[in-house]
Design a protein around this motif. Structure first.
Motif, mmCIF file in Angstrom:
data_model
loop_
_atom_site.group_PDB
_atom_site.id
_atom_site.type_symbol
_atom_site.label_atom_id
_atom_site.label_comp_id
_atom_site.label_asym_id
_atom_site.label_seq_id
_atom_site.Cartn_x
_atom_site.Cartn_y
_atom_site.Cartn_z
ATOM 1 N N HIS A 25 12.070 -7.080 -4.240
ATOM 2 C CA HIS A 25 12.178 -8.490 -4.571
ATOM 3 C C HIS A 25 10.811 -9.158 -4.654
ATOM 4 O O HIS A 25 10.598 -10.037 -5.485
ATOM 5 N N ALA A 26 9.909 -8.757 -3.788
ATOM 6 C CA ALA A 26 8.610 -9.426 -3.683
ATOM 7 C C ALA A 26 7.626 -8.872 -4.714
ATOM 8 O O ALA A 26 7.652 -7.680 -5.043
ATOM 9 N N TRP A 27 6.744 -9.742 -5.192
ATOM 10 C CA TRP A 27 5.779 -9.327 -6.218
ATOM 11 C C TRP A 27 4.864 -8.203 -5.757
ATOM 12 O O TRP A 27 4.624 -7.256 -6.525
ATOM 13 N N PRO A 28 4.317 -8.214 -4.527
ATOM 14 C CA PRO A 28 3.389 -7.131 -4.138
ATOM 15 C C PRO A 28 4.014 -5.749 -4.150
ATOM 16 O O PRO A 28 3.333 -4.770 -4.454
ATOM 17 N N THR A 29 5.307 -5.631 -3.823
ATOM 18 C CA THR A 29 5.943 -4.310 -3.840
ATOM 19 C C THR A 29 6.529 -3.979 -5.204
ATOM 20 O O THR A 29 6.721 -2.799 -5.522
ATOM 21 N N ALA A 30 6.822 -4.985 -6.012
ATOM 22 C CA ALA A 30 7.264 -4.733 -7.383
ATOM 23 C C ALA A 30 6.103 -4.278 -8.263
ATOM 24 O O ALA A 30 6.295 -3.538 -9.227
ATOM 25 N N HIS A 31 4.892 -4.734 -7.926
ATOM 26 C CA HIS A 31 3.667 -4.327 -8.635
ATOM 27 C C HIS A 31 2.681 -3.825 -7.577
ATOM 28 O O HIS A 31 1.703 -4.508 -7.253
ATOM 29 N N VAL A 83 0.836 -1.204 0.000
ATOM 30 C CA VAL A 83 0.000 0.000 0.000
ATOM 31 C C VAL A 83 0.870 1.252 0.000
ATOM 32 O O VAL A 83 0.619 2.205 -0.758
ATOM 33 N N THR A 84 1.901 1.269 0.849
ATOM 34 C CA THR A 84 2.790 2.424 0.914
ATOM 35 C C THR A 84 3.460 2.683 -0.426
ATOM 36 O O THR A 84 3.534 3.828 -0.902
ATOM 37 N N THR A 85 3.956 1.623 -1.060
ATOM 38 C CA THR A 85 4.622 1.774 -2.356
ATOM 39 C C THR A 85 3.640 2.259 -3.414
ATOM 40 O O THR A 85 3.981 3.099 -4.266
ATOM 41 N N ALA A 86 2.407 1.758 -3.368
ATOM 42 C CA ALA A 86 1.390 2.213 -4.322
ATOM 43 C C ALA A 86 1.084 3.688 -4.128
ATOM 44 O O ALA A 86 0.971 4.451 -5.107
ATOM 45 N N LEU A 87 0.979 4.132 -2.893
ATOM 46 C CA LEU A 87 0.699 5.542 -2.625
ATOM 47 C C LEU A 87 1.853 6.429 -3.087
ATOM 48 O O LEU A 87 1.630 7.508 -3.651
ATOM 49 N N ARG A 88 3.087 5.975 -2.839
ATOM 50 C CA ARG A 88 4.240 6.768 -3.287
ATOM 51 C C ARG A 88 4.271 6.851 -4.812
ATOM 52 O O ARG A 88 4.592 7.903 -5.374
ATOM 53 N N ARG A 89 3.962 5.756 -5.474
ATOM 54 C CA ARG A 89 4.002 5.760 -6.938
ATOM 55 C C ARG A 89 2.920 6.664 -7.505
ATOM 56 O O ARG A 89 3.138 7.360 -8.507
#
Length: 266
Positions: A231-237, A208-214
């Protein structure tokens, strides 16, 4: 109006009146992120490679995600309080939809969260954070944030209904403050040890944090991704990862919460 919709609307009103009459937990969960923004933003920011203002821009999306994750605590506390004070048993004697009570709590929490997030955003703007994305991306970020809050609230409602006592629910709810610490909400995960980085990147809060930053700060997000590729799929996408986490949590916990509420023995 459909009877189930009417019942749910009544329960939403009941939950909103409850928050109005007992605003303590709502105020606490909204003041805490602001305190963390001011403390971490001016103390930790000087200890990291990022300049202070850049770190505050990094921090605001993380605090928004952490606030959304607080739905576990508030959902658990309110459901446990109603369960162990006999309120749920009274509701079961009424001719209302079995889904209306937990749905009403979840929707009311979403309304309170939407209003309560505004002060954090205003303080974020005051300390230098800016929305760099388009209007569509900003609306997408709001949608992602509220959907995650809804998912966390369902987790909390289920745990609160299943709790053995109000005190146990309160203790478990307080322990959820650890979850953002095991994510990328406050610090980048690129320099963490291998197993800890994996744990942090698979934490739903990180997605969620990475999505908000993007969505809100694409320039900062791009520089972070260059510095340490997830490395992990949820933070890569992150957007897809957030939607996947929310779908799993709601699909699992919402039916369990409704079923638990419907049990006559409470």
């Amino acid at each position: 109006m459909n009877a189930s919709v009417y019942d749910g609307t009544v329960m939403v009103g009941r939950q909103l009146r409850r928050v109005r009459n007992n605003p303590g937990i709502a105020i606490l969960t909204q003041i805490m992120p602001i305190n963390l923004l001011l403390f971490f933003g001016y103390v930790f920011g000087s200890a990291l490679a990022m300049p202070g203002r850049e770190y505050r821009s990094f921090l605001v999306p993380g605090l928004l995600a952490a606030t959304a994750a607080g739905g576990v605590m508030t959902g658990m506390f309110q459901a446990a309080q109603d369960t162990h004070r006999g309120v749920m048993n009274r509701f079961r004697t009424l001719p209302v939809s079995r889904a209306a009570v937990p749905v009403g709590q979840a929707v009311a929490d979403l309304v309170v969260t939407t209003l309560g997030t505004i002060p954090l955003l205003l303080v974020g703007l005051a300390v230098g954070w800016r929305i760099e994305g388009t209007a569509a991306e900003a609306l997408g970020a709001v949608g992602v944030l509220l959907l995650f809050r809804l998912a966390c609230t369902w987790v909390g409602i289920w745990l609160g209904l299943a709790s053995r006592s109000e005190e146990a629910a309160g203790q478990l709810g307080a322990a959820t403050f650890v979850l953002p610490l095991l994510s990328n909400a406050y610090i980048p995960t690129g320099n963490l040890a291998g197993w800890l980085r994996t744990l942090a990147e698979w934490n739903p809060i990180s997605a969620v944090t990475t999505a908000l930053r993007r969505l809100l700060s694409p320039t900062l997000s791009a520089s972070l991704e260059q510095a340490g590729t997830p490395h992990a799929w949820p933070t890569a996408h992150p957007v897809a990862g957030t939607l996947a986490w929310c779908a799993v949590l709601i699909a699992l916990c919402a039916p369990l919460a409704v079923r638990r509420y419907a049990r006559a023995e409470g």
